[in-house]
Design a protein around this motif. Structure first.
Motif, PDB file in Angstrom:
ATOM      1  N   ASP A 115       1.322   7.008   3.808  1.00 23.09           N
ATOM      2  CA  ASP A 115       1.904   5.711   3.468  1.00 23.09           C
ATOM      3  C   ASP A 115       1.490   4.611   4.438  1.00 23.09           C
ATOM      4  O   ASP A 115       1.466   3.434   4.072  1.00 23.09           O
ATOM      5  CB  ASP A 115       3.428   5.819   3.422  1.00 23.09           C
ATOM      6  CG  ASP A 115       3.911   6.688   2.261  1.00 23.09           C
ATOM      7  OD1 ASP A 115       3.074   7.027   1.398  1.00 23.09           O
ATOM      8  OD2 ASP A 115       5.108   7.019   2.223  1.00 23.09           O
ATOM      9  N   HIS A 117      -1.335   4.011   5.277  1.00 19.54           N
ATOM     10  CA  HIS A 117      -2.594   3.469   4.759  1.00 19.54           C
ATOM     11  C   HIS A 117      -2.386   2.605   3.521  1.00 19.54           C
ATOM     12  O   HIS A 117      -3.349   2.292   2.813  1.00 19.54           O
ATOM     13  CB  HIS A 117      -3.551   4.624   4.420  1.00 19.54           C
ATOM     14  CG  HIS A 117      -3.924   5.459   5.596  1.00 19.54           C
ATOM     15  ND1 HIS A 117      -3.601   6.807   5.701  1.00 19.54           N
ATOM     16  CD2 HIS A 117      -4.574   5.153   6.742  1.00 19.54           C
ATOM     17  CE1 HIS A 117      -4.041   7.276   6.852  1.00 19.54           C
ATOM     18  NE2 HIS A 117      -4.635   6.297   7.499  1.00 19.54           N
ATOM     19  N   MET A 118      -1.168   2.178   3.269  1.00 18.67           N
ATOM     20  CA  MET A 118      -0.860   1.364   2.096  1.00 18.67           C
ATOM     21  C   MET A 118      -1.719   0.103   1.962  1.00 18.67           C
ATOM     22  O   MET A 118      -1.998  -0.339   0.835  1.00 18.67           O
ATOM     23  CB  MET A 118       0.617   0.990   2.102  1.00 18.67           C
ATOM     24  CG  MET A 118       1.122   0.421   0.785  1.00 18.67           C
ATOM     25  SD  MET A 118       0.979   1.581  -0.598  1.00 18.67           S
ATOM     26  CE  MET A 118       2.326   2.715  -0.209  1.00 18.67           C
ATOM     27  N   PRO A 119      -2.201  -0.522   3.053  1.00 26.95           N
ATOM     28  CA  PRO A 119      -3.069  -1.697   2.898  1.00 26.95           C
ATOM     29  C   PRO A 119      -4.306  -1.454   2.046  1.00 26.95           C
ATOM     30  O   PRO A 119      -4.909  -2.407   1.544  1.00 26.95           O
ATOM     31  CB  PRO A 119      -3.446  -2.049   4.341  1.00 26.95           C
ATOM     32  CG  PRO A 119      -2.263  -1.607   5.146  1.00 26.95           C
ATOM     33  CD  PRO A 119      -1.820  -0.326   4.478  1.00 26.95           C
ATOM     34  N   ILE A 162      -4.380  -0.479  -0.841  1.00 28.16           N
ATOM     35  CA  ILE A 162      -4.080  -0.931  -2.203  1.00 28.16           C
ATOM     36  C   ILE A 162      -4.580  -2.352  -2.422  1.00 28.16           C
ATOM     37  O   ILE A 162      -5.194  -2.666  -3.454  1.00 28.16           O
ATOM     38  CB  ILE A 162      -2.565  -0.837  -2.491  1.00 28.16           C
ATOM     39  CG1 ILE A 162      -2.082   0.613  -2.350  1.00 28.16           C
ATOM     40  CG2 ILE A 162      -2.255  -1.386  -3.875  1.00 28.16           C
ATOM     41  CD1 ILE A 162      -2.772   1.599  -3.269  1.00 28.16           C
ATOM     42  N   GLU A 163      -4.347  -3.234  -1.458  1.00 26.40           N
ATOM     43  CA  GLU A 163      -4.824  -4.615  -1.579  1.00 26.40           C
ATOM     44  C   GLU A 163      -6.345  -4.671  -1.576  1.00 26.40           C
ATOM     45  O   GLU A 163      -6.955  -5.490  -2.278  1.00 26.40           O
ATOM     46  CB  GLU A 163      -4.260  -5.480  -0.453  1.00 26.40           C
ATOM     47  CG  GLU A 163      -2.765  -5.750  -0.569  1.00 26.40           C
ATOM     48  CD  GLU A 163      -2.414  -6.385  -1.913  1.00 26.40           C
ATOM     49  OE1 GLU A 163      -3.126  -7.321  -2.344  1.00 26.40           O
ATOM     50  OE2 GLU A 163      -1.439  -5.926  -2.532  1.00 26.40           O
ATOM     51  N   SER A 198      -0.079  10.912   0.180  1.00 25.14           N
ATOM     52  CA  SER A 198       1.386  10.895   0.199  1.00 25.14           C
ATOM     53  C   SER A 198       1.934  10.231  -1.059  1.00 25.14           C
ATOM     54  O   SER A 198       1.207   9.589  -1.828  1.00 25.14           O
ATOM     55  CB  SER A 198       1.893  10.174   1.447  1.00 25.14           C
ATOM     56  OG  SER A 198       1.428   8.842   1.460  1.00 25.14           O
ATOM     57  N   SER A 199       3.240  10.375  -1.248  1.00 26.24           N
ATOM     58  CA  SER A 199       3.855  10.012  -2.526  1.00 26.24           C
ATOM     59  C   SER A 199       3.787   8.529  -2.856  1.00 26.24           C
ATOM     60  O   SER A 199       3.508   8.139  -3.995  1.00 26.24           O
ATOM     61  CB  SER A 199       5.314  10.481  -2.544  1.00 26.24           C
ATOM     62  OG  SER A 199       6.042   9.907  -1.456  1.00 26.24           O
ATOM     63  N   ALA A 200       4.048   7.652  -1.873  1.00 23.62           N
ATOM     64  CA  ALA A 200       4.050   6.211  -2.157  1.00 23.62           C
ATOM     65  C   ALA A 200       2.670   5.745  -2.596  1.00 23.62           C
ATOM     66  O   ALA A 200       2.537   4.991  -3.568  1.00 23.62           O
ATOM     67  CB  ALA A 200       4.512   5.431  -0.928  1.00 23.62           C
ATOM     68  N   LEU A 201       1.631   6.206  -1.914  1.00 25.75           N
ATOM     69  CA  LEU A 201       0.270   5.875  -2.325  1.00 25.75           C
ATOM     70  C   LEU A 201      -0.040   6.479  -3.687  1.00 25.75           C
ATOM     71  O   LEU A 201      -0.670   5.848  -4.542  1.00 25.75           O
ATOM     72  CB  LEU A 201      -0.739   6.392  -1.295  1.00 25.75           C
ATOM     73  CG  LEU A 201      -1.083   5.468  -0.130  1.00 25.75           C
ATOM     74  CD1 LEU A 201      -1.999   6.182   0.838  1.00 25.75           C
ATOM     75  CD2 LEU A 201      -1.727   4.188  -0.619  1.00 25.75           C
ATOM     76  N   ARG A 254       1.917   7.060  -6.169  1.00 21.12           N
ATOM     77  CA  ARG A 254       2.515   6.282  -7.258  1.00 21.12           C
ATOM     78  C   ARG A 254       1.673   5.047  -7.574  1.00 21.12           C
ATOM     79  O   ARG A 254       1.498   4.685  -8.742  1.00 21.12           O
ATOM     80  CB  ARG A 254       3.949   5.884  -6.888  1.00 21.12           C
ATOM     81  CG  ARG A 254       4.947   7.027  -7.007  1.00 21.12           C
ATOM     82  CD  ARG A 254       6.367   6.531  -6.880  1.00 21.12           C
ATOM     83  NE  ARG A 254       6.679   6.079  -5.529  1.00 21.12           N
ATOM     84  CZ  ARG A 254       7.151   6.879  -4.572  1.00 21.12           C
ATOM     85  NH1 ARG A 254       7.367   8.154  -4.812  1.00 21.12           N
ATOM     86  NH2 ARG A 254       7.421   6.383  -3.366  1.00 21.12           N
ATOM     87  N   GLU A 255       1.139   4.413  -6.541  1.00 22.14           N
ATOM     88  CA  GLU A 255       0.297   3.235  -6.754  1.00 22.14           C
ATOM     89  C   GLU A 255      -0.978   3.616  -7.504  1.00 22.14           C
ATOM     90  O   GLU A 255      -1.389   2.942  -8.450  1.00 22.14           O
ATOM     91  CB  GLU A 255      -0.056   2.591  -5.409  1.00 22.14           C
ATOM     92  CG  GLU A 255       1.107   1.929  -4.706  1.00 22.14           C
ATOM     93  CD  GLU A 255       1.502   0.618  -5.359  1.00 22.14           C
ATOM     94  OE1 GLU A 255       0.693   0.059  -6.121  1.00 22.14           O
ATOM     95  OE2 GLU A 255       2.632   0.162  -5.105  1.00 22.14           O
TER      96      GLU A 255
END
Length: 240
Positions: free
Chosen positions: A13, A15-17, A19-20, A36-39, A41-42
């Protein structure tokens, strides 16, 4: 710069940046061993046009070495390095242990950049990756917080279903006939795997079984097994 493929051993998570970067076209491909789960889902929403390529932790270095997964530029975060690129994860304020997961990248990438927050005088003799594999060294204020290593997926699960799976895994090992003096054991660092290691330790101590070596993502649980006399040695590619 655009149309970059990110090839990482794992994506969390933090590493979420990414996504942009996908949304603005900088990143158009992803290859990884774990997400991971949050990534997840994206990515499941369809923001990446190309299918994600998933590999096992062993499959990734294998495909890099045999040329199926080419690395143009590898960035190696190293807790300690000298100015020629000899680097290690054993020492430094961000010490993390073995740099084994980066060996294939360092050996096969067209260019290798070591990023460190602890630059020491040349030569660093007790290195994991040698200067002959490195093209550039970059010093930064911090490469990360080691206090976050044992967190999230790398802590023992409390999920009753996962704990039950771990107990069944140990029963399976017992029933296989392989649990005897001299056997070797490998496990990952996920929550259920950690629980399995803890349960296996109890069985080995009860039955006075001494294994040869333990390997994998090395955690405190596996170190406990070594110190308790369950194994003679640890062979590691990653320390958590």
């Amino acid at each position: 710069m655009a149309d970059i493929t990110v090839n990482a051993s794992s994506l969390f998570d933090i590493h979420m940046p990414i996504i942009e970067h996908i949304k603005n076209g900088v990143v158009t491909g992803v290859e990884t061993d774990y997400m991971s789960s949050a990534l997840g889902r994206e990515f499941s929403s369809g923001i990446l046009k190309k299918p994600i390529i998933f590999r096992t932790h062993g499959g990734r270095p294998s495909d890099i070495i045999n040329g199926k997964s080419h690395i143009d530029v590898a960035f190696v975060a190293a807790p300690t390095s000298d100015d020629m690129g000899n680097c290690t994860g054993k020492i430094g304020k961000s010490a993390c242990g073995s740099l084994g997961y980066a060996f294939a990248d360092a050996a096969c990438a067209d260019k290798v950049i070591v990023v460190t927050d602890n630059l020491v005088a040349y030569p660093l003799t007790d290195f994991s990756i040698a200067e002959t594999c490195v093209d550039y060294v970059v010093q930064v204020p911090s490469i990360g917080d080691p206090r976050g290593i044992v967190s999230g997926t790398t802590t023992m699960t409390k999920d009753p279903i996962a704990l039950k799976i771990a107990k069944y895994a140990v029963k399976c090992i017992q029933a296989s006939g392989l649990l005897k003096d001299g056997f070797s054991f490998q496990t990952g660092a996920g929550g259920a795997s950690l629980a399995a290691a803890a349960y296996l330790k109890d069985v080995m101590l009860e039955k006075k079984i001494k294994g040869s070596y333990v390997m994998g993502g090395i955690t405190g649980y596996l170190v406990d097994m070594l110190e308790a006399g369950c194994f003679q040695a640890i062979m590691d590619v990653q320390v958590l």
